[in-house]
Design an enzyme around this catalytic site. Structure first.
Site, short mmCIF file in Angstrom:
data_model
loop_
_atom_site.label_atom_id
_atom_site.label_comp_id
_atom_site.label_asym_id
_atom_site.label_seq_id
_atom_site.Cartn_x
_atom_site.Cartn_y
_atom_site.Cartn_z
N ARG A 233 0.84 -1.19 0.00
CA ARG A 233 0.00 0.00 0.00
C ARG A 233 0.88 1.24 0.00
O ARG A 233 1.86 1.32 0.74
CB ARG A 233 -0.93 0.04 1.23
CG ARG A 233 -2.13 -0.90 1.15
CD ARG A 233 -3.14 -0.41 0.13
NE ARG A 233 -4.30 -1.29 0.05
CZ ARG A 233 -4.43 -2.31 -0.79
NH1 ARG A 233 -3.44 -2.62 -1.61
NH2 ARG A 233 -5.54 -3.03 -0.81
N GLU A 262 -2.81 7.59 -6.38
CA GLU A 262 -2.79 6.88 -7.66
C GLU A 262 -4.00 7.27 -8.50
O GLU A 262 -5.13 7.22 -7.99
CB GLU A 262 -2.78 5.37 -7.41
CG GLU A 262 -1.56 4.89 -6.64
CD GLU A 262 -1.66 3.44 -6.20
OE1 GLU A 262 -0.63 2.86 -5.82
OE2 GLU A 262 -2.78 2.87 -6.24
N HIS A 284 0.95 -0.22 -9.95
CA HIS A 284 0.00 -0.97 -9.12
C HIS A 284 -0.56 -2.18 -9.88
O HIS A 284 -1.77 -2.39 -9.96
CB HIS A 284 -1.15 -0.08 -8.66
CG HIS A 284 -1.81 -0.58 -7.40
ND1 HIS A 284 -2.28 0.24 -6.40
CD2 HIS A 284 -2.08 -1.84 -6.97
CE1 HIS A 284 -2.81 -0.48 -5.43
NE2 HIS A 284 -2.71 -1.76 -5.77
#
Length: 317
Positions: A233, A262, A284
């Site tokens: 994270r 993000e 990600h």
């Protein structure tokens, strides 16, 4: 049940996402902006979200909403307290990433430990073609065998990372929780992990207690200039401090798949440092093997159908 999927584009366009059997009325949106959530969920009984936030004001404005099925393990996008107060069940997916995230973690570790990015760029720039021998040595290369891997987070993914590490001949150690004593012999004191690890990788949730787990005080305590890898994270590592530590030679490299915001802004310090050969940044996607995404969707629609059958699964509220 009227069911709305708010961010279908978090899955590939060519992936067939079969609707839940209980979804009598099924609608998908490629993406949903925060100011569109209430309008799109008006009258809906079920919301499916991957990363679209569902905050208190949204929950309070949707009296028909009965279930939120989170197409991810992390559920920080949902206000659980508000859901409890308004009788909204929340379900997530679990243990789908025990192969994909550990494998991506080691892809980053290997790329950094063996300077893959630097050497690849050298070849593109013509350095090999201009060399006068079969190889050249412009970046350091180190084996994994014999190195110590500090793992922050002892769940299923952390355990899978440790298993891969042992296969490489590494010594995996699980860090005790920062600021917590007495966790027992299976844990190595947090401070000792900082001092002795050659690589540190994070596999824990983002909570108020884990935010900035690694920042300048921790980087200054690192004795072996470790690689720092985060596939968990954004926010677990202070991004500005991480780049500063790299510039000051306190750490040996950064492998990140997640950032605090993000998509990131152009001035994000990790993004700005990503041209360095000792920084590897991916968008990600550690979770996103086709096998893992298939399991995510299976569990997501299972949660909807189980709720409709009065047998909810993997509930958080």
């Amino acid at each position: 049940m009227r069911t709305i999927f708010l961010d279908r584009n978090t899955f590939p366009a060519d992936m067939d996402l079969t609707p839940p059997g209980a979804a009598e009325n099924w609608t998908t949106h490629d993406r949903t902006a925060p100011d569109e959530v209430i309008e799109r969920l008006a009258g809906a009984n079920v919301a499916i979200t991957n990363k679209v936030p569902l905050r208190r004001e949204t929950i309070e404005a949707l009296p028909d909403l009965k279930l939120i099925s989170v197409a991810a393990t992390g559920y920080d996008v949902v206000d659980l307290e508000a859901c409890r107060e308004h009788g909204v069940t929340v379900s997530n997916v679990r243990e789908y990433a025990v192969n994909t995230v550990p494998e991506h973690t080691f892809a980053l570790i290997l790329a950094l430990r063996r300077s893959i990015i630097g050497y690849h760029q050298d070849v593109l720039n013509g350095a090999w073609q201009r060399s006068e021998q079969f190889c050249f040595h412009t970046h350091p290369i180190q084996d994994l065998a014999g190195s110590r891997l500090g793992i922050i987070g002892e769940g299923a993914i952390g355990q899978a990372v440790a298993a891969i590490a042992r296969g490489f001949g590494m010594e995996p150690v699980f860090a005790a929780h920062k600021g917590v004593d007495g966790l027992g012999p299976l844990y190595t004191p947090f401070e000792k992990v900082l001092e002795t690890a050659d690589i540190i990788t994070l596999h824990c949730p983002l909570t108020p207690a884990t935010r900035d787990t690694l920042a300048m005080p921790e980087f200054r305590a690192m004795k072996r200039r470790p690689l720092i890898v985060n596939t968990s994270r954004g926010g677990l590592v202070n991004e500005a401090d991480a780049v500063r530590a790299l510039q000051e030679g306190l750490i040996g490299g950064l492998g990140f798949d997640v950032l605090m915001r993000e998509p990131p802004e152009a001035e994000n310090p990790i993004v700005r440092a990503a041209e360095r050969p000792d920084v590897v940044l991916t968008p990600h996607v550690a979770w996103a093997s086709r096998e893992a995404m298939t399991e995510v969707w299976r569990q997501t629609i299972e949660a909807v159908d189980a709720f409709a059958a009065d047998a909810p699964v993997r509930t958080l509220t």
